[in-house]
Design an enzyme around this catalytic site. Structure first.
Site, PDB file in Angstrom:
ATOM      1  N   LYS A  83     -13.342  52.277  61.129  1.00 13.39           N
ATOM      2  CA  LYS A  83     -13.315  51.823  59.729  1.00 13.39           C
ATOM      3  C   LYS A  83     -12.789  50.395  59.570  1.00 13.39           C
ATOM      4  CE  LYS A  83     -12.963  56.419  57.645  1.00 13.39           C
ATOM      5  NZ  LYS A  83     -12.272  57.314  56.716  1.00 13.39           N
ATOM      6  N   GLY A 134      -1.288  56.276  58.745  1.00  7.29           N
ATOM      7  CA  GLY A 134      -2.590  55.781  59.218  1.00  7.29           C
ATOM      8  C   GLY A 134      -3.518  55.442  58.063  1.00  7.29           C
TER       9      GLY A 134
HETATM   10  P1  NAP Z   1      -4.670  58.288  61.817  1.00  9.11           P
HETATM   11  O1  NAP Z   1      -5.050  56.905  61.461  1.00  9.11           O
HETATM   12  O2  NAP Z   1      -4.701  58.728  63.221  1.00  9.11           O
HETATM   13  O3  NAP Z   1      -3.212  58.485  61.170  1.00  9.11           O
HETATM   14  C1  NAP Z   1      -2.562  59.656  61.173  1.00  9.11           C
HETATM   15  C2  NAP Z   1      -1.076  59.366  60.993  1.00  9.11           C
HETATM   16  O4  NAP Z   1      -0.446  60.611  61.101  1.00  9.11           O
HETATM   17  C3  NAP Z   1      -0.500  58.488  62.081  1.00  9.11           C
HETATM   18  O5  NAP Z   1      -0.522  57.173  61.698  1.00  9.11           O
HETATM   19  C4  NAP Z   1       0.904  59.041  62.237  1.00  9.11           C
HETATM   20  O6  NAP Z   1       1.794  58.385  61.342  1.00  9.11           O
HETATM   21  C5  NAP Z   1       0.792  60.468  61.779  1.00  9.11           C
HETATM   22  N1  NAP Z   1       0.770  61.377  62.929  1.00  9.11           N
HETATM   23  C6  NAP Z   1      -0.115  61.405  63.962  1.00  9.11           C
HETATM   24  N2  NAP Z   1       0.202  62.395  64.810  1.00  9.11           N
HETATM   25  C7  NAP Z   1       1.307  62.986  64.321  1.00  9.11           C
HETATM   26  C8  NAP Z   1       2.128  64.058  64.765  1.00  9.11           C
HETATM   27  N3  NAP Z   1       1.847  64.732  65.894  1.00  9.11           N
HETATM   28  N4  NAP Z   1       3.183  64.413  64.001  1.00  9.11           N
HETATM   29  C9  NAP Z   1       3.455  63.750  62.845  1.00  9.11           C
HETATM   30  N5  NAP Z   1       2.714  62.721  62.398  1.00  9.11           N
HETATM   31  C10 NAP Z   1       1.655  62.357  63.119  1.00  9.11           C
HETATM   32  O7  NAP Z   1      -5.575  59.327  61.074  1.00  9.11           O
HETATM   33  P2  NAP Z   1      -6.193  59.165  59.612  1.00  9.11           P
HETATM   34  O8  NAP Z   1      -7.547  58.607  59.732  1.00  9.11           O
HETATM   35  O9  NAP Z   1      -5.217  58.504  58.748  1.00  9.11           O
HETATM   36  O10 NAP Z   1      -6.375  60.704  59.220  1.00  9.11           O
HETATM   37  C11 NAP Z   1      -5.264  61.538  58.987  1.00  9.11           C
HETATM   38  C12 NAP Z   1      -5.742  62.935  58.588  1.00  9.11           C
HETATM   39  O11 NAP Z   1      -6.505  62.862  57.383  1.00  9.11           O
HETATM   40  C13 NAP Z   1      -6.666  63.564  59.629  1.00  9.11           C
HETATM   41  O12 NAP Z   1      -6.398  64.937  59.687  1.00  9.11           O
HETATM   42  C14 NAP Z   1      -8.045  63.321  59.072  1.00  9.11           C
HETATM   43  O13 NAP Z   1      -8.977  64.290  59.493  1.00  9.11           O
HETATM   44  C15 NAP Z   1      -7.770  63.445  57.578  1.00  9.11           C
HETATM   45  N6  NAP Z   1      -8.751  62.725  56.762  1.00  9.11           N
HETATM   46  C16 NAP Z   1      -9.482  63.444  55.877  1.00  9.11           C
HETATM   47  C17 NAP Z   1     -10.401  62.805  55.062  1.00  9.11           C
HETATM   48  C18 NAP Z   1     -11.192  63.619  54.087  1.00  9.11           C
HETATM   49  O14 NAP Z   1     -12.200  63.150  53.562  1.00  9.11           O
HETATM   50  N7  NAP Z   1     -10.770  64.817  53.787  1.00  9.11           N
HETATM   51  C19 NAP Z   1     -10.586  61.424  55.147  1.00  9.11           C
HETATM   52  C20 NAP Z   1      -9.809  60.716  56.064  1.00  9.11           C
HETATM   53  C21 NAP Z   1      -8.902  61.387  56.874  1.00  9.11           C
HETATM   54  P3  NAP Z   1       3.300  57.980  61.800  1.00  9.11           P
HETATM   55  O15 NAP Z   1       3.170  57.509  63.223  1.00  9.11           O
HETATM   56  O16 NAP Z   1       3.650  56.932  60.856  1.00  9.11           O
HETATM   57  O17 NAP Z   1       4.129  59.209  61.697  1.00  9.11           O
END
Ligand code: NAP
Length: 408
Positions: free
Chosen positions: A56, A119
């Site tokens: 993205k 994220g």
């Molecule tokens: P990302 O960029 O990988 O960010 C996820 C964030 O979660 C990381 O920056 C981290 O933040 C935290 N994290 C990761 N692993 C962790 C763990 N084991 N324990 C605690 N915190 C953890 O992912 P994203 O794209 O933001 O997506 C996040 C979630 O939203 C995913 O499940 C994705 O499928 C969902 N999502 C859904 C939609 C939808 O349309 N429904 C759209 C986008 C994303 P810190 O390091 O700051 O703790």
């Protein structure tokens, strides 16, 4: 039009299905490795694209213009090729999340909202919530506000999970315990597989709003379709597609007394709906390598029940299957969460005098009437609906399909 989704791992994507309801353009999955992304974008072999993890941000240098939402979020999930061949990037996750907050009917203005994770999804949620006037706190494992000082935020009214914690295949994990937040009005979990994460099940058990990420996924796709087509699509498409997908993704789970016909009706449902059928007892026998009467005779019921819970832990994570359970699975409360996380639970009822007992250890040992008295409240508590098994398998299967609105 040639549309599609650009990402790295796309085999589980629901986007083609969602877009098939939005218009009749072709929608292709473009799975690319990072080093292939630039050449692909320059190839112009598409008219419009969605972009997902992990590209993205990476696609931004290839866009000749960005919409205000894409600029604000620093991320693009929609690209349209203009007539002169140049690319414009937009972000429809903003609309998708805003629409989700609206669906909860929680007014966030002036209220504390915790957004878990830092994220891309978190950035979107924070931007939308701030625009709505919320007092937003980002909880990050490495941030000033982290999981060790959550008690500073016991006045939170809404929690948004924007981490992958609890997402398939790591079902059952939860990023926080809601006991810390007595004023909480709701939880939005951006995860949609499973449909009900452990966090959402905890919220639901407290009687507060529990919303998963499916609405956001559908709403962002609807706005993407508008960009692709250059014309508005009705907002009514969002609940329509959401319902369709939600029912399609969830398992149909049959519970009920031993011999009530779960396996037979499950077979009829599987045939009618073209869904995979799994019989939990057969799965258990195969996994453990012993028959159920042998397990009961040599190890007793508690050992069998533990095997059963282990099996339901595997099967409860699946999507879109028909699952026939063993009659006693309701005797362990933890099985409810395993089944309910991704399933619609149907209690199949049959008069006790019609229940067979051959090859069923517990039915032979216990008076069936006593067993029914004990289990009846448990079936009631587990089920989303009940159906009387008093017709042919196809008639009963049809009744379930109608009750769960599995077809138009
Ligand atoms: P990302 O960029 O990988 O960010 C996820 C964030 O979660 C990381 O920056 C981290 O933040 C935290 N994290 C990761 N692993 C962790 C763990 N084991 N324990 C605690 N915190 C953890 O992912 P994203 O794209 O933001 O997506 C996040 C979630 O939203 C995913 O499940 C994705 O499928 C969902 N999502 C859904 C939609 C939808 O349309 N429904 C759209 C986008 C994303 P810190 O390091 O700051 O703790």
């Amino acid at each position: 039009m040639r549309c599609g989704l650009l990402g790295r791992k796309l085999s589980h994507s629901y986007s083609p299905q969602i877009h098939s309801y939005l218009s009749d353009y072709s929608y292709v999955l473009y799975e690319k490795e990072p080093e292939q992304v630039g050449a692909f974008l320059q190839s112009r072999e598409f008219d419009a694209l969605n972009v997902t993890i992990p590209y993205k941000k990476d696609v931004i240098p290839y866009c000749h213009a960005l919409s205000p939402a894409a600029q604000k979020l620093g991320a693009v999930n929609t690209i349209v090729r203009r007539q002169d061949g140049t690319l414009i990037g937009h972000n429809t996750d903003h609309f998708g999340f805003l629409s989700t907050v609206e669906k909860t009917k929680i007014s966030v203005s002036g209220k504390k909202v915790l957004v878990l994770g830092s994220g891309g999804a978190s950035v979107t949620a924070v931007a939308v919530l701030r625009e709505l006037g919320a007092d937003v706190v980002t909880i990050s494992r490495s941030g000033e506000n982290n999981y060790d000082n959550l008690s500073n935020h016991s006045d939170a009214r809404l929690i948004v999970n924007a981490t992958p914690v609890g997402m398939y295949p790591n079902n059952g994990a939860s990023p926080v315990s809601l006991t810390l937040f007595p004023q909480l009005e709701g939880v939005i979990d951006m995860i949609y597989n499973p449909a009900r994460t452990a966090l959402l099940q905890e919220a639901a058990s407290r009687g507060i709003v529990a919303e998963n990420g499916l609405w956001m996924l559908v709403a962002q796709a609807k706005e993407s379709a508008e960009w692709f087509l250059g014309q508005e699509r009705s907002n009514d498409l969002i609940p329509y597609i959401y319902q369709k997908l939600s029912r399609h993704m969830q398992n149909i789970i049959l519970i009920g007394m031993p011999g009530c016909g779960k396996s037979t009706i499950a077979q009829a449902l599987s045939r009618r709906l073209g869904r995979q059928l799994i019989d939990a007892d057969s799965y258990l026998v195969e996994k453990v390598g012993r028959t159920i009467p042998d397990i009961f005779a040599k190890d007793g019921e508690p050992t069998f029940r533990q095997y059963e819970t282990d099996v339901l832990e595997d099967l409860g994570k699946k999507s879109g299957i028909v699952l026939a359970t063993g009659g006693g699975c309701v005797t362990r409360p933890e099985n409810y969460h395993l089944l309910h996380q991704n399933g619609m639970i149907v209690w199949l009822q049959r008069p006790i005098e019609a229940l067979p007992t051959d090859g069923r250890p517990l039915s032979q040992q216990n008076n069936l009437q006593d067993m029914y008295q004990r289990r009846q409240p448990l079936y009631q508590a587990f089920c989303d609906c009940a159906v009387l098994n008093n017709g042919t398998p196809d008639i009963v299967a049809n009744e379930i399909i109608n009750l769960l609105q599995l077809e138009d």
